[in-house]
Design a protein around this motif. Structure first.
Motif, mmCIF file in Angstrom:
data_model
loop_
_atom_site.group_PDB
_atom_site.id
_atom_site.type_symbol
_atom_site.label_atom_id
_atom_site.label_comp_id
_atom_site.label_asym_id
_atom_site.label_seq_id
_atom_site.Cartn_x
_atom_site.Cartn_y
_atom_site.Cartn_z
ATOM 1 N N GLU A 32 0.794 -1.241 0.000
ATOM 2 C CA GLU A 32 0.000 0.000 0.000
ATOM 3 C C GLU A 32 0.816 1.275 0.000
ATOM 4 O O GLU A 32 0.266 2.344 -0.238
ATOM 5 C CB GLU A 32 -0.946 0.020 1.212
ATOM 6 C CG GLU A 32 -2.064 -0.988 1.113
ATOM 7 C CD GLU A 32 -3.051 -0.875 2.271
ATOM 8 O OE1 GLU A 32 -3.165 0.217 2.861
ATOM 9 O OE2 GLU A 32 -3.688 -1.893 2.584
ATOM 10 N N THR A 217 -8.974 11.110 2.064
ATOM 11 C CA THR A 217 -9.648 9.992 1.406
ATOM 12 C C THR A 217 -11.167 10.027 1.528
ATOM 13 O O THR A 217 -11.892 9.912 0.540
ATOM 14 C CB THR A 217 -9.088 8.671 1.963
ATOM 15 O OG1 THR A 217 -7.656 8.701 1.871
ATOM 16 C CG2 THR A 217 -9.608 7.471 1.196
ATOM 17 N N GLN A 265 -6.041 7.466 -2.156
ATOM 18 C CA GLN A 265 -5.212 7.135 -0.990
ATOM 19 C C GLN A 265 -3.769 7.586 -1.087
ATOM 20 O O GLN A 265 -3.132 7.825 -0.078
ATOM 21 C CB GLN A 265 -5.242 5.621 -0.753
ATOM 22 C CG GLN A 265 -6.549 5.153 -0.143
ATOM 23 C CD GLN A 265 -6.586 3.646 0.019
ATOM 24 O OE1 GLN A 265 -5.555 2.985 0.132
ATOM 25 N NE2 GLN A 265 -7.779 3.093 0.030
ATOM 26 N N ALA A 277 -2.793 8.792 -6.463
ATOM 27 C CA ALA A 277 -3.322 7.458 -6.759
ATOM 28 C C ALA A 277 -4.797 7.502 -6.373
ATOM 29 O O ALA A 277 -5.138 7.515 -5.185
ATOM 30 C CB ALA A 277 -2.581 6.399 -5.952
ATOM 31 N N THR A 279 -7.520 5.695 -5.905
ATOM 32 C CA THR A 279 -7.629 4.255 -5.670
ATOM 33 C C THR A 279 -8.919 3.639 -6.197
ATOM 34 O O THR A 279 -8.903 2.667 -6.948
ATOM 35 C CB THR A 279 -7.472 3.999 -4.157
ATOM 36 O OG1 THR A 279 -6.293 4.690 -3.717
ATOM 37 C CG2 THR A 279 -7.325 2.519 -3.847
ATOM 38 N N HIS A 282 -9.209 3.445 -9.945
ATOM 39 C CA HIS A 282 -8.168 2.643 -10.611
ATOM 40 C C HIS A 282 -7.362 3.480 -11.607
ATOM 41 O O HIS A 282 -6.958 2.987 -12.663
ATOM 42 C CB HIS A 282 -8.782 1.429 -11.335
ATOM 43 C CG HIS A 282 -9.756 0.666 -10.496
ATOM 44 N ND1 HIS A 282 -9.376 -0.051 -9.382
ATOM 45 C CD2 HIS A 282 -11.103 0.538 -10.595
ATOM 46 C CE1 HIS A 282 -10.461 -0.608 -8.834
ATOM 47 N NE2 HIS A 282 -11.519 -0.251 -9.541
ATOM 48 N N SER A 316 -6.891 -0.720 -8.018
ATOM 49 C CA SER A 316 -6.792 -0.081 -6.692
ATOM 50 C C SER A 316 -5.381 0.401 -6.350
ATOM 51 O O SER A 316 -4.834 0.029 -5.320
ATOM 52 C CB SER A 316 -7.260 -1.037 -5.594
ATOM 53 O OG SER A 316 -8.600 -1.357 -5.773
ATOM 54 N N SER A 318 -2.651 2.368 -4.615
ATOM 55 C CA SER A 318 -2.803 3.183 -3.407
ATOM 56 C C SER A 318 -1.611 4.031 -3.028
ATOM 57 O O SER A 318 -1.649 4.680 -1.995
ATOM 58 C CB SER A 318 -3.289 2.376 -2.204
ATOM 59 O OG SER A 318 -2.733 1.136 -2.144
ATOM 60 N N ASP A 319 -0.579 4.069 -3.880
ATOM 61 C CA ASP A 319 0.466 5.061 -3.626
ATOM 62 C C ASP A 319 1.272 5.305 -4.902
ATOM 63 O O ASP A 319 1.224 4.502 -5.842
ATOM 64 C CB ASP A 319 1.397 4.631 -2.485
ATOM 65 C CG ASP A 319 2.055 5.827 -1.777
ATOM 66 O OD1 ASP A 319 1.695 6.985 -2.098
ATOM 67 O OD2 ASP A 319 2.928 5.616 -0.906
ATOM 68 N N ASP A 331 0.645 -0.642 -7.198
ATOM 69 C CA ASP A 331 -0.603 -1.157 -7.761
ATOM 70 C C ASP A 331 -1.134 -2.261 -6.843
ATOM 71 O O ASP A 331 -0.940 -3.458 -7.087
ATOM 72 C CB ASP A 331 -0.329 -1.662 -9.180
ATOM 73 C CG ASP A 331 -1.604 -1.910 -9.964
ATOM 74 O OD1 ASP A 331 -2.689 -1.574 -9.464
ATOM 75 O OD2 ASP A 331 -1.504 -2.450 -11.087
ATOM 76 N N THR A 332 -1.783 -1.810 -5.784
ATOM 77 C CA THR A 332 -2.115 -2.674 -4.653
ATOM 78 C C THR A 332 -2.922 -3.916 -5.025
ATOM 79 O O THR A 332 -2.579 -5.037 -4.658
ATOM 80 C CB THR A 332 -2.870 -1.838 -3.600
ATOM 81 O OG1 THR A 332 -2.045 -0.717 -3.275
ATOM 82 C CG2 THR A 332 -3.141 -2.632 -2.337
#
Length: 354
Positions: A32, A217, A265, A277, A279, A282, A316, A318-319, A331-332
């Motif tokens: 993440e 968020t 996120q 990102a 999240t 996407h 998703s 997230s960073d 790319d979580t």
């Protein structure tokens, strides 16, 4: 080597796995958080409860330990300050370089802020139990699910104390204090730092001039903290989402409050451009200093594919982290690290041409 203009996968593949080694073989568990320094990428490998390093075409485990896994494949978390190989983390969500090559970690499910030193892992904020408390002694302070972290050159650690809806700061001596937001009271309010409100703030990005950018968020916004004031840089969602405290998510490019996000996120700076990102959508978005917001990667549909950035698919993310013209994407949902070129000045010039 990176193809000019393509979004490619550096390491990892969908599904929770764990493998150190050369990039094609390395595996992650829904990481993440990432941070970059001189080509070395620190990775908060969340579902594996590890901190990893990627660089020189290899991935190595920096700290943490996998004790076992549950039926879904998630590693069991733990909390132990010890030498790096014997330490335990619990869903670490973010990390940043601290005092040279040490790493500060937002250890979310341990409600703690930890540091990976040269040989030892130690706690500088929180103590495992959830709550809200400031203290002159870091380990006596209480946090609630911290999930974002940013460190300045004076070793001040800014923490997104997500469950407490505020931003905290840990001084080099260990004293914790409130930096912005209204503790234990979520909501949306711009203005002076101590009356401003956030809703489950996520990752943070710190500019050289001390401006702190926040992925707010739950408010579907990107906020900015400068000179004692909180303002909104981008995002204009209104109204409550279903019967929650979140504002309504959406997806739209636009200027300032015309832009819409879906539970963003992750955040980083590429010179003067803020990269987010986004999240739940996407995608990866870029924001000019004026607040103009555009999508730079992803199609809006979850997937795992490479190619031209706006045709490639993410799941998703997230960073994000940026250095020397290269954007790294955590790319979580795909348990992968992806990368693409991004030239901030070129991108800003292209906005002028629109």
């Amino acid at each position: 080597e990176m193809d000019e203009g393509q979004l490619v996968t550096v390491a990892g593949t969908p599904g929770i796995g764990y493998e150190d080694g050369f990039y094609p073989d390395a595996r992650f568990g829904e990481p993440e958080g990432i941070a970059i320094k001189e080509g070395a990428l620190a990775v908060a490998d969340t579902a594996n409860n590890l901190i990893r390093m990627a660089g020189g075409r290899r991935v190595v485990t920096q700290a943490g330990n996998i004790q076992g896994r549950d039926a879904a494949g998630y590693a069991w978390g733990g909390y132990k300050d010890s030498s790096k190989a014997y330490s335990y983390f619990n869903a670490p969500a973010d990390c940043d370089f601290y005092d040279g090559w040490k790493l500060a970690v937002a250890d979310r499910k341990n409600n703690a802020v930890r540091v990976i030193g040269d040989s030892w892992v130690y706690t500088i904020g929180g103590q495992g139990e959830e709550g809200y408390k400031e203290s002159d002694i870091g380990y006596e302070a209480l946090f609630s699910g911290p999930s974002g972290i940013a460190v300045n050159q004076w070793k001040k650690v800014y923490v997104a104390d997500t469950g407490n809806h505020c931003i905290r700061v840990i001084a080099p001596g260990g004293k914790t204090s409130l930096f912005a937001g209204t503790p234990e009271s979520g909501g949306f309010q711009d203005g002076p730092v101590l009356t401003a409100k956030f809703q489950e703030p996520g990752k943070l990005a710190l500019a050289e001039d001390g401006t702190l950018y926040v992925c707010d968020t739950g408010n579907q916004r990107i906020r900015k903290i400068k000179n004692g004031k909180v303002t909104t840089l981008s995002g204009g969602s209104t109204g409550r989402y279903l019967d929650t405290d979140y504002l309504i998510p959406g997806y739209a490019d636009g200027d300032g409050d015309e832009a819409l996000f879906r539970f963003p996120q992750g955040i980083c700076l590429a010179e003067d451009v803020v990269i987010v990102a986004d999240t739940g959508n996407h995608v990866i978005r870029a924001i000019a200093p004026s607040g103009e917001t555009r999508t730079i990667a992803g199609t809006g549909e979850a997937g795992f594919s490479e190619g031209q950035p706006k045709e490639a698919q993410l799941y998703s993310p997230s960073d994000v982290a940026w250095e020397d013209g290269i954007l790294y994407i955590c790319d979580t949902g795909n348990s992968a690290l992806r990368t693409m070129r991004f030239e901030p000045q070129k991108w800003l010039d292209s906005l002028e041409q629109e």
